[in-house]
Design an enzyme around this catalytic site. Structure first.
Site, mmCIF file in Angstrom:
data_model
loop_
_atom_site.group_PDB
_atom_site.id
_atom_site.type_symbol
_atom_site.label_atom_id
_atom_site.label_comp_id
_atom_site.label_asym_id
_atom_site.label_seq_id
_atom_site.Cartn_x
_atom_site.Cartn_y
_atom_site.Cartn_z
ATOM 1 N N ASP A 117 0.871 -1.171 0.000
ATOM 2 C CA ASP A 117 0.000 0.000 0.000
ATOM 3 C C ASP A 117 0.912 1.225 0.000
ATOM 4 O OD1 ASP A 117 -2.378 1.659 0.468
ATOM 5 O OD2 ASP A 117 -1.608 1.850 2.508
ATOM 6 N N ASP A 125 -0.160 5.347 0.819
ATOM 7 C CA ASP A 125 -0.417 6.316 1.885
ATOM 8 C C ASP A 125 -0.636 5.624 3.224
ATOM 9 O OD1 ASP A 125 -0.680 9.085 0.587
ATOM 10 O OD2 ASP A 125 -1.915 7.850 -0.719
#
Length: 215
Positions: free
Chosen positions: A7, A9
């Site tokens: 991932d 952010d």
């Protein structure tokens, strides 16, 4: 295991804490309202719709979503050059790279936001696939981003590890069939993660040798 899918952010860089603080600052200044954590938790790793709905209701329809987005774009995105990697992230990332795993990225953010940051840190070329909000009709917690990531990497879902920080992201990864670890940050430390996710308080706690040995 053949691949790691990261991932962006909140996992690689802690933009979520900045976003949360700036949102709270804006809502207090413009509307005299607080941002309940239970509302924010719904948008971490996903879309802003629950927040926008909450604000529309809390202000009796007076909330200006366009003005809010303009403020956030300036406050968060203009600070790209000041961003730093989360403590310990590069150790996990380097482990994947040094041990010959394929490396991918699956994020609910836009490509125009993600790629310049990866380039800033000199790791853009390491990613064999980057799946963003621009590539799917529905973002996390829908599993589409992770499904497309493993397909692009040429591995089966059960041959890949997702590295996340949020509940929505974890639901997306699990829904796609990936093994999932989540490393909490300051914003997501109080979140209850889905069953089946291996959760760590920090990157310093992550023991990939032990984790992979159990898979």
């Amino acid at each position: 295991m053949k691949a790691f899918v990261f991932d962006f952010d909140g996992t690689m860089i802690d933009t979520e804490a900045v976003w949360f603080d700036e949102t709270k600052k804006y809502l207090r200044a413009e509307y005299g309202l607080d941002l309940p954590m239970e509302v924010y938790e719904k948008v971490v790793g996903s879309s802003d719709e629950p927040l926008l709905l909450y604000m529309a209701e809390a202000t009796n329809g007076k909330f200006d979503a366009a003005a809010f987005q303009k403020y956030i774009d300036v406050a968060v995105h203009s600070g790209r050059d000041k961003l730093e990697m989360r403590d310990g992230f590069m150790r996990v990332y380097q482990y994947a790279k040094d041990n010959g795993y394929k490396i991918g990225l699956a994020t609910s953010s836009a490509r125009a936001w993600v790629e310049p940051v990866l380039e800033k840190f000199g790791i853009l070329a390491d990613f064999e696939t980057i799946q963003t909000a621009d590539d799917v009709e529905v973002i996390k917690p829908d599993p589409a981003l992770y499904r497309q990531a493993v397909e692009a990497l040429g591995v089966k879902p059960e041959e890949a590890v997702a590295v996340e920080d949020s509940r929505n992201g974890s639901l997306s990864a699990i829904g796609a069939g990936l093994h999932t670890i989540a490393i909490k940050n300051e914003v997501t430390k109080g979140i209850v993660f889905p069953e089946g996710v291996t959760v760590y308080d920090s990157f310093a706690d992550v023991d990939l040798d032990a984790f992979l040995a159990g898979k």
